[in-house]
Design an enzyme around this catalytic site. Sequence first.
Site, PDB file in Angstrom:
ATOM      1  N   LEU A 191     -12.536 -26.099 -16.696  1.00 31.96           N
ATOM      2  CA  LEU A 191     -12.711 -27.375 -16.535  1.00 31.96           C
ATOM      3  C   LEU A 191     -14.573 -26.816 -15.544  1.00 31.96           C
ATOM      4  O   LEU A 191     -14.895 -28.343 -15.485  1.00 31.96           O
ATOM      5  CB  LEU A 191     -11.813 -27.054 -15.194  1.00 31.96           C
ATOM      6  CG  LEU A 191     -10.231 -27.751 -15.446  1.00 31.96           C
ATOM      7  CD1 LEU A 191      -9.629 -27.441 -14.181  1.00 31.96           C
ATOM      8  CD2 LEU A 191     -10.059 -28.835 -15.433  1.00 31.96           C
ATOM      9  N   GLY A 192     -14.585 -25.722 -15.339  1.00 36.30           N
ATOM     10  CA  GLY A 192     -16.019 -25.437 -14.413  1.00 36.30           C
ATOM     11  C   GLY A 192     -16.613 -24.839 -14.095  1.00 36.30           C
ATOM     12  O   GLY A 192     -15.115 -23.702 -14.295  1.00 36.30           O
TER      13      GLY A 192
ATOM     14  N   GLY B 262     -18.421 -21.964 -11.476  1.00 39.27           N
ATOM     15  CA  GLY B 262     -19.346 -21.987 -10.172  1.00 39.27           C
ATOM     16  C   GLY B 262     -19.884 -20.603 -10.088  1.00 39.27           C
ATOM     17  O   GLY B 262     -20.207 -19.751 -10.766  1.00 39.27           O
ATOM     18  N   GLY B 263     -20.237 -20.572  -8.977  1.00 41.79           N
ATOM     19  CA  GLY B 263     -21.345 -18.866  -8.592  1.00 41.79           C
ATOM     20  C   GLY B 263     -20.034 -17.880  -8.605  1.00 41.79           C
ATOM     21  O   GLY B 263     -20.767 -16.848  -8.699  1.00 41.79           O
TER      22      GLY B 263
ATOM     23  N   ASP C  90     -18.526 -23.881   1.893  1.00 44.49           N
ATOM     24  CA  ASP C  90     -17.998 -24.786   1.639  1.00 44.49           C
ATOM     25  C   ASP C  90     -17.855 -26.786   0.936  1.00 44.49           C
ATOM     26  O   ASP C  90     -17.348 -26.405  -0.022  1.00 44.49           O
ATOM     27  CB  ASP C  90     -18.565 -24.353  -0.162  1.00 44.49           C
ATOM     28  CG  ASP C  90     -19.242 -24.907  -1.384  1.00 44.49           C
ATOM     29  OD1 ASP C  90     -20.088 -25.712  -0.904  1.00 44.49           O
ATOM     30  OD2 ASP C  90     -19.752 -24.830  -2.307  1.00 44.49           O
TER      31      ASP C  90
END
Length: 536
Positions: free
Chosen positions: A4-5, A7-8, A120
């Site tokens: 899906l993605g 990130g950091g 965040d």
Amino acid sequence: MRLLGEGGQGAVYLAESPAGGPVAIKVLHGRLAADPEVRRRFLREAKVAASVAPFCTARVIGTGTLGVQPYIVSEYVPGPSLDALVRGDGPRTGGGLDRLAISTLTALASIHRAGIVHRDFKPGNVILGPEGPVVIDFGIARTLDAVTTTNQVTGTPAYMSPEQLSDQPLTPASDMFSWASTMVFAATGRMAFTGGSVPAVLHAILHNPPDLSGVPEPLRAMVAACLAKNPADRPTTEQLLRDLTSGDGAVRPGGGAERMLADMVRPSLPAVSVAPSALNGTMAEPRRSRGPLLAAGAVLVALAVAAGLLLVPSWPARDEGGGDKAAATSSAVARPVLDLAAYPTVDVADGFDGAARYDGYQIYSDEVMPRIKAEGGRLTCEAQVPFYGWYALPGAPSSGDTVSMITLGGFAGTGKQEDSVFVGRIKDNINYIGAWYNHTRKEVGIDILVDGKWRHAPNSASLSLAPGDRLALVLSGGTTVTSYAETGGAWRRLTTVNLDLKATPQEWTRWRHGFALRATTGTVTLDAAEGYSAAG
């Protein structure tokens, strides 16, 4: 599984549980997982996140490890992010914006009660699912008892709080700043703080006022308070939910609300967890309908307000230095809307036609008493040097509950530090209680000076008033003072503070309705001054 993605911290995959429902799996990056402390923290945060009530948040189903890489399994919420929706369809308006504000605040309230700072919160982490807004991504959250400072910038620049940029301790107040920035984007489609580069945006967050044009009231005033540079000046989730969900502000009995509010934070992990050997291990059943849970979240907060569990000042306090101060009240009942009909006795109504005479009191020796002139329906005050003077209106009010009120005229508009008006009760130059508005700083607050000592808790808040608006101070029971402002024809409560003053009803008659004007230089005007008392 489908990616899906990334990130950091890691990658997020869409998978299917053994029960047939979709789940989201976040796997910590290998470069981070090599550190045992990072692995431990990642899994610990997942356990803490699992204690958060599931309404308005993506429920954590379980945790495990694949080799040395830990992972978190949570429910998958289909739907666009708030960021994608606003960019594609435009800003949110009307009831949709209100529901978004309440739902996200309810989610943050539950998160904060579990001892978590999200860190965040942004439009990309609010998913508009089929059953309402859901807050996601606790991957960079830290438990409050484990972290007091941060050595690196973690978050999305446009929605970060000033303390995230300056190595200050992060508290739930940081999330309130990010929530407000998110609401500005939701309501307008643009950022509260802008710049041509990331450094310019960060500089604006640290030093510039936000652009709130286009944000409707009452949300605008709440957002402005949350965007205060000082985290101590920002309201909490409970305070904002009280303002958004209160009807008449009355407190009603109800013992069940306290128990239900306590149940918002579950004391243990879900009964079913992911098997640690593989990503497709045993998993919890797919989530049931979250519609009732979403509704229950707002109802629980409203019930808690009604039961008196969340009785707090409208805005948080800020230390203004010096003096013997009482704490801001957490027990007084103050209505969100000022009902002038509750004060039928007219003590004084000065239309500034030139007939009245005023007793003046100089507060500070280094600020002169200004020249005042009352005629033609306006009181004008001016000086070319710093001035500050209180003026008592003719007559003495009763000893009961009172409301003192002024109608704002013009301000000096010099941009200097002082450009202020006050209204309240005045006894002499070392005893007064006043609600104030500073036009330069666009702030409101309450001052309590007794025997030359400050007795008020810090309580300033951000608010912009204009000529024609009204500012009022209510004294209730001789023990509580509350400030109100009327903007756009509607009254709203600003601040409530306990009054630690042992005064008899007879002594209160020596405290007259009054007003004050203060500026570094220039002219300040008022259009009316009034005082009323409750019957009896």
